[in-house]
Design a protein around this motif. Sequence first.
Motif, short mmCIF file in Angstrom:
data_model
loop_
_atom_site.label_atom_id
_atom_site.label_comp_id
_atom_site.label_asym_id
_atom_site.label_seq_id
_atom_site.Cartn_x
_atom_site.Cartn_y
_atom_site.Cartn_z
N THR A 316 116.79 39.42 -59.35
CA THR A 316 116.33 39.70 -58.00
C THR A 316 116.86 38.65 -57.04
OG1 THR A 316 114.30 40.64 -58.89
CG2 THR A 316 114.29 40.10 -56.55
N ALA A 317 117.30 39.09 -55.87
CA ALA A 317 117.75 38.18 -54.82
C ALA A 317 116.86 38.33 -53.59
CB ALA A 317 119.20 38.48 -54.45
N HIS A 318 116.55 37.21 -52.95
CA HIS A 318 115.77 37.20 -51.71
C HIS A 318 116.60 36.49 -50.65
CE1 HIS A 318 112.11 38.29 -53.98
NE2 HIS A 318 112.62 37.52 -54.92
N TRP A 319 116.59 37.01 -49.43
CA TRP A 319 117.35 36.37 -48.37
C TRP A 319 116.57 36.38 -47.06
CZ3 TRP A 319 118.69 41.05 -50.59
CH2 TRP A 319 118.56 42.18 -49.78
N GLY A 320 116.97 35.49 -46.18
CA GLY A 320 116.33 35.39 -44.87
C GLY A 320 117.27 34.71 -43.89
N GLU A 321 116.86 34.73 -42.63
CA GLU A 321 117.69 34.13 -41.60
C GLU A 321 117.36 32.65 -41.41
OE1 GLU A 321 118.61 34.63 -36.78
OE2 GLU A 321 117.33 36.07 -37.84
N LYS A 322 116.10 32.32 -41.51
CA LYS A 322 115.69 30.93 -41.34
C LYS A 322 114.36 30.71 -42.05
CE LYS A 322 113.50 31.99 -36.90
NZ LYS A 322 113.42 31.64 -35.46
N GLY A 323 113.91 29.47 -42.04
CA GLY A 323 112.66 29.12 -42.70
C GLY A 323 112.83 29.01 -44.20
N ALA A 324 111.72 29.01 -44.92
CA ALA A 324 111.75 28.95 -46.37
C ALA A 324 112.24 30.28 -46.94
CB ALA A 324 110.37 28.63 -46.92
N ILE A 325 113.11 30.22 -47.96
CA ILE A 325 113.62 31.42 -48.63
C ILE A 325 113.43 31.21 -50.13
CG2 ILE A 325 115.52 33.05 -48.85
CD1 ILE A 325 116.80 31.76 -46.41
N PRO A 326 112.27 31.59 -50.65
CA PRO A 326 111.96 31.30 -52.05
C PRO A 326 112.50 32.32 -53.04
CG PRO A 326 110.07 32.30 -51.00
CD PRO A 326 111.12 32.18 -49.93
N ALA A 327 112.66 31.88 -54.27
CA ALA A 327 112.96 32.74 -55.41
C ALA A 327 112.14 32.23 -56.58
CB ALA A 327 114.44 32.72 -55.74
N LEU A 328 111.50 33.12 -57.31
CA LEU A 328 110.59 32.74 -58.38
C LEU A 328 110.89 33.49 -59.67
CD1 LEU A 328 107.22 32.85 -56.38
CD2 LEU A 328 108.50 30.80 -57.00
N SER A 329 110.80 32.79 -60.77
CA SER A 329 110.88 33.41 -62.09
C SER A 329 109.93 32.66 -63.02
CB SER A 329 112.31 33.38 -62.64
OG SER A 329 112.77 32.04 -62.78
N ALA A 330 109.61 33.26 -64.16
CA ALA A 330 108.64 32.65 -65.07
C ALA A 330 109.05 32.87 -66.52
CB ALA A 330 107.25 33.22 -64.82
N GLU A 331 108.60 31.94 -67.36
CA GLU A 331 108.88 32.03 -68.79
C GLU A 331 107.80 31.27 -69.55
OE1 GLU A 331 112.72 31.45 -71.79
OE2 GLU A 331 112.64 30.34 -69.90
N LYS A 332 107.34 31.84 -70.66
CA LYS A 332 106.36 31.14 -71.47
C LYS A 332 106.99 29.90 -72.09
CE LYS A 332 104.75 34.40 -74.22
NZ LYS A 332 103.90 35.02 -75.28
N ASN A 333 106.23 28.81 -72.07
CA ASN A 333 106.68 27.54 -72.65
C ASN A 333 105.63 27.09 -73.66
OD1 ASN A 333 107.38 24.90 -73.27
ND2 ASN A 333 107.99 24.39 -71.18
N CYS A 334 105.81 27.51 -74.91
CA CYS A 334 104.81 27.20 -75.93
C CYS A 334 104.78 25.71 -76.25
CB CYS A 334 105.09 28.01 -77.19
SG CYS A 334 104.76 29.78 -76.99
N ALA A 335 105.90 25.02 -76.12
CA ALA A 335 105.93 23.59 -76.42
C ALA A 335 105.04 22.81 -75.46
CB ALA A 335 107.36 23.07 -76.34
N GLU A 336 104.99 23.23 -74.19
CA GLU A 336 104.19 22.56 -73.19
C GLU A 336 102.82 23.20 -73.02
OE1 GLU A 336 104.92 19.78 -71.69
OE2 GLU A 336 106.91 19.63 -72.61
N GLY A 337 102.57 24.31 -73.72
CA GLY A 337 101.27 24.95 -73.65
C GLY A 337 100.98 25.61 -72.32
N GLY A 338 101.97 26.28 -71.77
CA GLY A 338 101.74 26.92 -70.48
C GLY A 338 102.86 27.85 -70.07
N LEU A 339 102.76 28.33 -68.85
CA LEU A 339 103.75 29.23 -68.27
C LEU A 339 104.58 28.46 -67.26
CD1 LEU A 339 104.55 32.32 -68.15
CD2 LEU A 339 103.17 32.40 -66.07
N ASP A 340 105.89 28.42 -67.47
CA ASP A 340 106.81 27.76 -66.53
C ASP A 340 107.14 28.71 -65.40
OD1 ASP A 340 106.93 25.43 -67.93
OD2 ASP A 340 108.95 25.74 -68.74
N ILE A 341 106.84 28.31 -64.17
CA ILE A 341 107.25 29.07 -63.00
C ILE A 341 108.31 28.24 -62.28
CG2 ILE A 341 106.58 30.05 -60.79
CD1 ILE A 341 103.85 30.55 -61.89
N THR A 342 109.52 28.77 -62.22
CA THR A 342 110.60 28.09 -61.54
C THR A 342 110.70 28.60 -60.12
OG1 THR A 342 111.84 27.79 -63.59
CG2 THR A 342 113.08 27.61 -61.54
N ALA A 343 110.59 27.68 -59.16
CA ALA A 343 110.65 28.02 -57.73
C ALA A 343 111.89 27.39 -57.13
CB ALA A 343 109.39 27.52 -57.01
N ALA A 344 112.74 28.22 -56.53
CA ALA A 344 113.94 27.75 -55.83
C ALA A 344 113.79 28.07 -54.35
CB ALA A 344 115.18 28.42 -56.40
#
Length: 471
Positions: A316-344
């Motif tokens: 998925t791609a997100h775009w904008g003209e100005k301001g914050a333009i976020p992109a998010l994805s997630a993956e289970k991380n069993c080693a850390e005991g949680g869900l990794d949410i990557t925010a760009a």
Amino acid sequence: MVSSFSASFATWSARRRWQARLAAVSLASGLVVAGAIVAAGPATADEAVRSSGGATATIGGLKTYGTAVLRTDGQEQQLPAGLFEMFVDGGGTLQTYCVDVQNPTQKDAKYQETPWSGTSLNANKDAGKIRWILRNSYPQVNDLAALAAKAGAKGLTEEDAAAGTQVAIWRYSDGAEVTALDPQAEKLADYLEKSARNLAEPAASLTLDPPALSGRAGERLGPVTVHTNADGVTVTPPSETDGAKVVDADGEAVTSAGDGTELYFEVPEDTADGSAELTVQASTTVPVGRAFASQTRSQTQILAGSSESTVSATATAHWGEKGAIPALSAEKNCAEGGLDITAANEGDEAFVFDLMGITYTIEAGETRTVTIPLQEDQAYDFTIKGPNGFAKQFRGVFDCRTETEAGAGGDSVQTLSEPSPATVGGNTVSDSGTDLAETGSSGATPVIGGVAISLLVIGGAVMIVLRKREQ
């Protein structure tokens, strides 16, 4: 020789009670905990699952199996041991063994091809030995006479071979004290256990990296790299109304790609702020040893064989003209005991969001990972919102340990007299009035447990780890 797949498979002989998991925590649009504890149902539109790509399948039931004897705390239980059959969305059939002996399999549960890091295999130093067993036993080796000779067995039926293979896997996946009831199947299990060597985790059948990205209109967003074992993939671009098209590095429209191909979203300069999605799809055999995790609380499976099957991945791609333009994805991380949410954030202003009472700031041009601590077996459902109507929902069940590791007793084992899995969906999954396993628990126990987990998650929010990643 690789065995062929049959459309028919053995039916289950009776019904097994399954205690509904009520430890779901619902997070509202601002990512603060909202409302009551709810039952853990099927995880539809699970972004954490979708982002991994690969094959998605529905489990049918045991196809070829024998009997195993599990010894727990001085008690013996008999249970079916063998091959499951799964049906791939879009076409194809998989054969799998399970890697969690004391966790029931839910009938018609949906499964997604998953990295070992997102399952109990993550912390298992013998996970590679399980892959060796899969590659050197039934059904990958279907010359049963030759297999019996290696094992020192007098002979092996398909049921013996499946049971012996499953028993050997359980010894490594669960550390279980388990034997095959049939002496010849037990010889095979012993041979496989003693002969196994660690092999590397197999690569995914199909993924896109990264699964989410952002940028400005008028720019070429990407690249998104295709990783696959297929000869080629079909690229389904966004619809024309989305305002973007998929191109290669030279700006040429792309409808097909191969392993290593780099794809881009081309967004015209005057396009209104928005988002678009591309999907790639292929037909291939899924590598032996790939794990399959359920979107519900159902036994984790590991692949023993695959027909030509449909696999897919989405970016998925997100775009904008100005301001914050976020992109998010997630993956289970069993080693850390949680869900990794990557925010760009590829905008010119910081992207700010709240998560369980904590505010996070992703500066312009920065990528950061938020690890949300979760309890074992916990259902999660939360949404992150951003500017211009941006919203991303993540939903699923955190399942990273075997029942033995989690401290469960033998009550949840499916014995031969009770092998029929529970039905997915809804809260009523038992024919008893209390919907409890026969452990002497009161009907209030699940609610109390759910509230406790909720409080633990809220308290654990202070332990959320932020990791800055290189762009």
